[in-house]
Design a protein around this motif. Structure first.
Motif, PDB file in Angstrom:
ATOM      1  N   TYR A 325      -0.469   6.631   3.542  1.00 31.80           N
ATOM      2  CA  TYR A 325      -0.955   7.644   2.604  1.00 31.80           C
ATOM      3  C   TYR A 325      -1.409   7.019   1.283  1.00 31.80           C
ATOM      4  O   TYR A 325      -1.438   7.681   0.247  1.00 31.80           O
ATOM      5  CB  TYR A 325       0.137   8.685   2.338  1.00 31.80           C
ATOM      6  N   GLY A 326      -1.751   5.737   1.329  1.00 31.13           N
ATOM      7  CA  GLY A 326      -2.238   5.062   0.141  1.00 31.13           C
ATOM      8  C   GLY A 326      -1.141   4.318  -0.585  1.00 31.13           C
ATOM      9  O   GLY A 326       0.058   4.512  -0.342  1.00 31.13           O
ATOM     10  N   GLY A 327      -1.546   3.435  -1.479  1.00 26.61           N
ATOM     11  CA  GLY A 327      -0.586   2.664  -2.246  1.00 26.61           C
ATOM     12  C   GLY A 327      -1.251   1.433  -2.828  1.00 26.61           C
ATOM     13  O   GLY A 327      -2.482   1.364  -2.963  1.00 26.61           O
ATOM     14  N   THR A 328      -0.459   0.454  -3.156  1.00 29.52           N
ATOM     15  CA  THR A 328      -0.960  -0.762  -3.791  1.00 29.52           C
ATOM     16  C   THR A 328      -0.418  -1.986  -3.068  1.00 29.52           C
ATOM     17  O   THR A 328       0.784  -2.075  -2.796  1.00 29.52           O
ATOM     18  CB  THR A 328      -0.538  -0.821  -5.275  1.00 29.52           C
ATOM     19  N   LEU A 329      -1.306  -2.914  -2.774  1.00 26.96           N
ATOM     20  CA  LEU A 329      -0.924  -4.197  -2.200  1.00 26.96           C
ATOM     21  C   LEU A 329      -1.212  -5.260  -3.252  1.00 26.96           C
ATOM     22  O   LEU A 329      -2.360  -5.473  -3.646  1.00 26.96           O
ATOM     23  CB  LEU A 329      -1.711  -4.490  -0.922  1.00 26.96           C
ATOM     24  N   THR A 330      -0.179  -5.897  -3.740  1.00 31.45           N
ATOM     25  CA  THR A 330      -0.307  -6.892  -4.808  1.00 31.45           C
ATOM     26  C   THR A 330      -0.113  -8.287  -4.229  1.00 31.45           C
ATOM     27  O   THR A 330       0.886  -8.561  -3.551  1.00 31.45           O
ATOM     28  CB  THR A 330       0.729  -6.643  -5.914  1.00 31.45           C
TER      29      THR A 330
END
Length: 428
Positions: A325-330
């Motif tokens: 459902y989306g997010g951040t990959l750092t």
């Protein structure tokens, strides 16, 4: 009860010998040879522990190995002949001729019944063996009951009609259980091999899908009329690279036991990470995931660049898949005088402590039926083979962080990384 106790001791020796024979069978897989050895050795033991009831009558448990070997192996003529020969060493007397007539009759009968006996069920075979032992025992004690006077007839009857059938029943039961164990083990091995083949097929499909998905995405982008020539060449290079990656994956899984980074390539960490990020951008955008890259100065490590690329793809793709459902990959790097540290962090579903402890086990996947359990295993194997360390930190619902630590490789003559790149470009 002296004869009964003597028979019980003799029976214990036969059972001990049976267990040694079964162990031999397990180690050598020579079932027929072990069975023949047991029967003839048991005959010798029984005659060696004969009970001299009179000067001409020797009582022992020789009929137990005779019945077992005759019914289960079909060697009654040979066992009967050996029994007669051994009995001859004790004297050619009335007892010897009784032994000859006994084995002449029962050797022929059991030889004919052997094929019929093997067609029966396990339970029926045990009961039939006990029944025949009763018949043999009755055949032996009937003349003894009439011929012996002043001897403990009850002890003789108990020894022949209880100890002998009990011994045959126990030995037949052990043989049937051992045979069942062998069959179950073979079935289990077959099932495990089938599962390995199925999982390996799924694993190959899973690993190949990564580069093929990326190549397919860039091929679709190549259909755009507004694409600049520079971007078109860049996309073609990525497609070519990913198709080569798919080919290498197939070669790697054909030699999965040797899955290790054995190359001596010079790997530029920032470039390697950028290549993977560029490949995964379409998949990340599809899931509304933002990829944040924060790199320190360029660093290099030595290893197999293809397998290292595959490790990065596996980790980042798992991170993307954990954020439906989306997010951040750092993705971050940090370099010290001795170490290069790569940190890949997602804001996905995370893992429990139990899942974290089992991470990297063959065929264990946190994705259920959708995972193969080999991708993370490959990551751990390759990182270790590059003399690196991998640390994973995760909390359920808070995401997962992979930290890869490698020893930094310094260029010769203290050249800077940029100078090394320029040097490589000149040579190319």
């Amino acid at each position: 009860m002296e004869l009964t106790l003597h028979f019980l001791f003799n029976l214990s020796l036969l059972i001990v010998l049976l267990f040694f024979s079964l162990i031999w069978t397990e180690n050598t897989k020579k079932v027929q040879s072990a069975g023949i050895f047991y029967c003839f050795s048991s005959l010798l033991i029984c005659y060696g522990f004969s009970y001299p009831l009179t000067d001409h009558i020797l009582l022992n448990l020789r009929n137990i190995p005779f019945v077992i070997g005759s019914l289960y192996i079909g060697i009654s003529p040979y066992l009967g002949l050996v029994a007669i020969i051994i009995r001859a060493f004790f004297g050619i007397d009335l007892g010897f001729w009784i032994t000859v007539s006994f084995y002449a009759i029962f050797s022929l009968m059991f030889w004919k019944l052997h094929p019929w006996f093997l067609e029966k069920s396990r339970k029926q075979r045990i009961l039939i063996a006990i029944g025949f032992m009763y018949i043999v025992g009755i055949y032996q004690i009937l003349p003894l009951n009439f011929a012996l006077e002043g001897y403990p007839i009850l002890d003789v009857n108990l020894a022949f009609l209880l100890i002998q059938p009990l011994g045959v029943g126990m030995i037949a039961y052990f043989l049937e259980e051992f045979d069942k164990f062998i069959i179950y083990r073979q079935q289990l091995i077959t099932i495990e091999r089938q599962e390995v083949v199925e999982k390996m097929g799924a694993a190959i499909s899973h690993e190949i899908r990564n580069p093929l998905t990326a190549a397919s995405g860039f091929v679709q982008l190549l259909h755009s009329d507004s694409l600049s020539p520079e971007s078109r060449l860049q996309y073609l290079a990525i497609v070519r690279s990913e198709l080569k990656s798919a080919e290498r994956v197939i070669q790697d899984y054909l030699t999965i036991p040797k899955m290790k980074a054995d190359g001596e390539d010079t790997i530029y960490i920032n470039d390697a990470l950028n290549n993977v990020i560029q490949m995964l951008i379409p998949s990340a955008q599809k899931n509304s995931i933002e990829i944040i890259a924060n790199f320190s100065n360029e660093s290099i490590v030595i290893g197999d660049s293809q397998k290292f690329h595959q490790c990065l793809v596996n980790i980042m793709k798992n991170g993307i898949e954990s954020m439906p459902y989306g997010g951040t990959l750092t993705v971050e790097t940090d370099a010290t005088a001795t170490n290069v540290i790569i940190t890949i962090q997602d804001t996905g579903t995370g893992m429990t402590e139990e899942q974290l402890d089992r991470l990297g086990e063959p065929y264990y996947s946190t994705k259920g039926d959708q995972g193969t359990g080999l991708g993370t295993m490959v990551v751990f194997s390759v990182i270790r083979s590059m003399n690196g360390n991998i640390h994973v930190d995760s909390s359920l619902g808070e995401g997962t962080t992979f930290e890869l630590v490698f020893r930094s490789s310094l260029a010769e003559d203290c050249l800077s990384i940029n100078e090394i790149k320029k040097s490589n470009m000149v040579h190319n």
